[in-house]
Design a protein around this motif. Structure first.
Motif, PDB file in Angstrom:
ATOM      1  N   TYR A  20       0.823  -1.208   0.000  1.00 20.44           N
ATOM      2  CA  TYR A  20       0.000   0.000   0.000  1.00 20.44           C
ATOM      3  C   TYR A  20       0.857   1.257   0.000  1.00 20.44           C
ATOM      4  N   MET A  21       1.836   1.311   0.888  1.00 20.94           N
ATOM      5  CA  MET A  21       2.622   2.552   0.988  1.00 20.94           C
ATOM      6  C   MET A  21       3.553   2.716  -0.215  1.00 20.94           C
ATOM      7  N   THR A  22       4.045   1.610  -0.772  1.00 20.96           N
ATOM      8  CA  THR A  22       4.922   1.711  -1.930  1.00 20.96           C
ATOM      9  C   THR A  22       4.150   2.140  -3.162  1.00 20.96           C
ATOM     10  N   ARG A  23       2.931   1.650  -3.303  1.00 21.59           N
ATOM     11  CA  ARG A  23       2.107   1.997  -4.462  1.00 21.59           C
ATOM     12  C   ARG A  23       1.885   3.503  -4.548  1.00 21.59           C
ATOM     13  N   ALA A  24       1.560   4.138  -3.420  1.00 13.58           N
ATOM     14  CA  ALA A  24       1.318   5.582  -3.430  1.00 13.58           C
ATOM     15  C   ALA A  24       2.569   6.352  -3.846  1.00 13.58           C
ATOM     16  N   GLN A  25       3.719   5.970  -3.288  1.00 13.93           N
ATOM     17  CA  GLN A  25       4.973   6.639  -3.630  1.00 13.93           C
ATOM     18  C   GLN A  25       5.339   6.412  -5.090  1.00 13.93           C
ATOM     19  N   LEU A  26       5.093   5.192  -5.585  1.00 14.12           N
ATOM     20  CA  LEU A  26       5.455   4.875  -6.963  1.00 14.12           C
ATOM     21  C   LEU A  26       4.604   5.659  -7.955  1.00 14.12           C
ATOM     22  N   PHE A  27       3.301   5.751  -7.713  1.00 10.48           N
ATOM     23  CA  PHE A  27       2.446   6.498  -8.630  1.00 10.48           C
ATOM     24  C   PHE A  27       2.843   7.966  -8.668  1.00 10.48           C
ATOM     25  N   LEU A  36       5.766  12.472 -11.612  1.00  4.70           N
ATOM     26  CA  LEU A  36       6.809  13.490 -11.530  1.00  4.70           C
ATOM     27  C   LEU A  36       7.913  13.246 -12.554  1.00  4.70           C
ATOM     28  N   VAL A  37       8.270  11.994 -12.784  1.00  4.43           N
ATOM     29  CA  VAL A  37       9.271  11.689 -13.799  1.00  4.43           C
ATOM     30  C   VAL A  37       8.744  12.041 -15.179  1.00  4.43           C
ATOM     31  N   GLU A  38       7.489  11.704 -15.438  1.00  4.36           N
ATOM     32  CA  GLU A  38       6.893  12.023 -16.739  1.00  4.36           C
ATOM     33  C   GLU A  38       6.865  13.534 -16.975  1.00  4.36           C
ATOM     34  N   ALA A  39       6.658  14.305 -15.904  1.00  3.49           N
ATOM     35  CA  ALA A  39       6.612  15.760 -16.007  1.00  3.49           C
ATOM     36  C   ALA A  39       7.990  16.399 -15.923  1.00  3.49           C
ATOM     37  N   ALA A  40       9.046  15.577 -15.765  1.00  4.30           N
ATOM     38  CA  ALA A  40      10.416  16.072 -15.623  1.00  4.30           C
ATOM     39  C   ALA A  40      10.534  17.078 -14.484  1.00  4.30           C
ATOM     40  N   SER A  41       9.870  16.791 -13.389  1.00  4.97           N
ATOM     41  CA  SER A  41       9.908  17.664 -12.221  1.00  4.97           C
ATOM     42  C   SER A  41      11.307  17.658 -11.599  1.00  4.97           C
ATOM     43  N   GLY A  42      11.636  18.730 -10.918  1.00  5.74           N
ATOM     44  CA  GLY A  42      12.950  18.861 -10.323  1.00  5.74           C
ATOM     45  C   GLY A  42      13.256  17.841  -9.258  1.00  5.74           C
ATOM     46  N   ASP A  43      12.226  17.343  -8.578  1.00  4.41           N
ATOM     47  CA  ASP A  43      12.446  16.348  -7.524  1.00  4.41           C
ATOM     48  C   ASP A  43      12.048  14.934  -7.963  1.00  4.41           C
ATOM     49  N   ALA A  44      11.970  14.721  -9.279  1.00  4.20           N
ATOM     50  CA  ALA A  44      11.556  13.414  -9.796  1.00  4.20           C
ATOM     51  C   ALA A  44      12.543  12.318  -9.421  1.00  4.20           C
ATOM     52  N   ASP A  45      13.836  12.618  -9.499  1.00  2.00           N
ATOM     53  CA  ASP A  45      14.834  11.597  -9.197  1.00  2.00           C
ATOM     54  C   ASP A  45      14.746  11.165  -7.739  1.00  2.00           C
ATOM     55  N   PHE A  46      14.518  12.117  -6.845  1.00  2.00           N
ATOM     56  CA  PHE A  46      14.368  11.802  -5.421  1.00  2.00           C
ATOM     57  C   PHE A  46      13.182  10.876  -5.186  1.00  2.00           C
ATOM     58  N   HIS A  47      12.039  11.205  -5.758  1.00  2.00           N
ATOM     59  CA  HIS A  47      10.836  10.401  -5.528  1.00  2.00           C
ATOM     60  C   HIS A  47      10.944   9.024  -6.180  1.00  2.00           C
ATOM     61  N   ALA A  48      11.591   8.954  -7.355  1.00  2.00           N
ATOM     62  CA  ALA A  48      11.776   7.650  -8.002  1.00  2.00           C
ATOM     63  C   ALA A  48      12.694   6.761  -7.170  1.00  2.00           C
ATOM     64  N   ALA A  49      13.754   7.347  -6.615  1.00  2.00           N
ATOM     65  CA  ALA A  49      14.668   6.571  -5.778  1.00  2.00           C
ATOM     66  C   ALA A  49      13.969   6.090  -4.513  1.00  2.00           C
ATOM     67  N   CYS A  50      13.147   6.957  -3.905  1.00  2.00           N
ATOM     68  CA  CYS A  50      12.393   6.551  -2.714  1.00  2.00           C
ATOM     69  C   CYS A  50      11.444   5.401  -3.028  1.00  2.00           C
ATOM     70  N   ALA A  51      10.755   5.499  -4.156  1.00  2.00           N
ATOM     71  CA  ALA A  51       9.817   4.441  -4.540  1.00  2.00           C
ATOM     72  C   ALA A  51      10.543   3.125  -4.763  1.00  2.00           C
ATOM     73  N   TYR A  52      11.686   3.197  -5.425  1.00  2.00           N
ATOM     74  CA  TYR A  52      12.452   1.979  -5.710  1.00  2.00           C
ATOM     75  C   TYR A  52      12.942   1.327  -4.421  1.00  2.00           C
ATOM     76  N   LEU A  53      13.467   2.124  -3.484  1.00  2.00           N
ATOM     77  CA  LEU A  53      13.955   1.562  -2.226  1.00  2.00           C
ATOM     78  C   LEU A  53      12.828   0.951  -1.409  1.00  2.00           C
ATOM     79  N   LEU A  54      11.695   1.629  -1.360  1.00  2.00           N
ATOM     80  CA  LEU A  54      10.543   1.064  -0.652  1.00  2.00           C
ATOM     81  C   LEU A  54      10.107  -0.249  -1.288  1.00  2.00           C
TER      82      LEU A  54
END
Length: 325
Positions: A236-243, A248-266
């Motif tokens: 449940y918690m990983t799904r929310a972070q991953l979505f 954010l990655v699709e939008a090329a947001s400035g913090d996309a790399d941070f959120h993608a790394a967090c999702a992957y680690l979770l």
């Protein structure tokens, strides 16, 4: 406000993918493919059918023969690929098609998206799901490159549904300098890991309902039901972070790399613990080759190492001085 709930179209992609994988690539088929030591992890006919369904070209532009969708739609597909332990170089082929398309080689991107060229992946000194005549993806924090493959020496690996080897490569055929390519890869692999977590959660919950000891289902015992609950929470918690990371990655947001790394680690942490707990929940039969529980554990271990070291991912988490949520 960001809406993280999948749309009807995205849920339809997941449902159609699940139906196909259940019918065409059940775990019994995975075991058959794994038993053929000199064969591919996935047969050509099935690979072509997957390409015909548009799986390899979901996010390619229509000019490159794709469907013009985005990373969120790919996440829905890759969750099902993970849930069903689908064999074959899906993640590297999807990323390779993107490198070719964004690098300006539309014809190569189309060939990859249509299933004509497969793309294996370099994993340290080894390669996975790579054959002579295929392309090979090398991925790092700066972007990605594709090489022609001349020869592959088979090597025994941990995951029965993945082919390992040592490759000799020829010329580089495509390159893309994009710092968000690794973030995109982390999201796709994270989606596979969520699928694995959800699959073993359901497997454990079903067994806990039907296996009886001391006159009651084993799910009534705290040691078992707490492990099942932990699996559900992890998914449940990983799904929310991953979505969120996918958008954010699709939008090329400035913090996309941070959120993608967090999702992957979770996703890595949830899948590793859940697959191990699933074996524990099944007791003695969970440790046998005949039971499917070990297949999920082995795929989770592979996916933990398929991109780069965990230290590199943690650096992406620690890099920003400030985070916006």
């Amino acid at each position: 406000m960001m809406n993280l709930a999948p749309s009807d179209e995205q849920q339809g992609i997941a449902a159609a993918s699940a139906d196909f994988l259940t019918g065409q690539l059940p775990l019994t088929r995975l075991r058959e493919l794994a038993a053929a030591a000199d064969g591919d992890a996935v047969d050509d006919a099935t690979w072509r059918r997957c390409a015909d369904l548009g799986w390899l070209a979901l996010s390619l532009s229509e000019e490159a023969g794709g469907l013009g969708l985005g990373l969120a739609e790919e996440v829905m597909l890759f969750q099902e690929l993970g849930r069903h332990l689908a064999p074959g170089p899906f993640r590297s082929t999807v990323l390779g098609a993107r490198i070719a398309a964004r690098g300006g080689d539309t014809s190569l991107a189309t060939a990859i998206g249509e299933g004509g060229r497969r793309v294996g992946m370099r994993l340290g000194e080894l390669v996975i799901d790579t054959r002579p005549g295929d392309l090979l993806l090398e991925l790092d924090e700066k972007g990605g490159r594709l090489y022609d493959v001349q020869a592959v020496e088979p090597v025994e690996g941990i995951d029965p549904g993945t082919r390992f080897g040592r490759a000799t490569t020829a010329a580089q055929v495509a390159q893309l300098d994009d710092s968000l390519l690794m973030a995109r890869a982390r999201v796709l692999v994270g989606a596979e890991l969520i699928g694995i977590t959800e699959a073993v959660r359901d497997m454990s919950a079903e067994y806990a309902r039907t296996r009886v000891q001391f006159g009651k289902p084993i799910g009534a015992f705290q040691a078992v039901k707490h492990r099942c609950a932990d699996m559900a929470v992890a998914a449940y918690m990983t799904r929310a972070q991953l979505f969120q990371a996918a958008l954010l990655v699709e939008a090329a947001s400035g913090d996309a790399d941070f959120h993608a790394a967090c999702a992957y680690l979770l996703a890595v942490q949830g899948a590793k613990k859940s697959t191990a707990d699933n074996i524990q929940n099944h007791g003695g039969i969970g440790y046998t080759w005949e039971h499917d529980a070990h297949l999920y554990l082995k795929r989770a271990v592979l996916l933990e190492h398929v991109l780069e070291t965990s230290r590199a991912t943690h650096r992406a988490v620690l890099a920003p001085a400030r985070h916006e949520f």
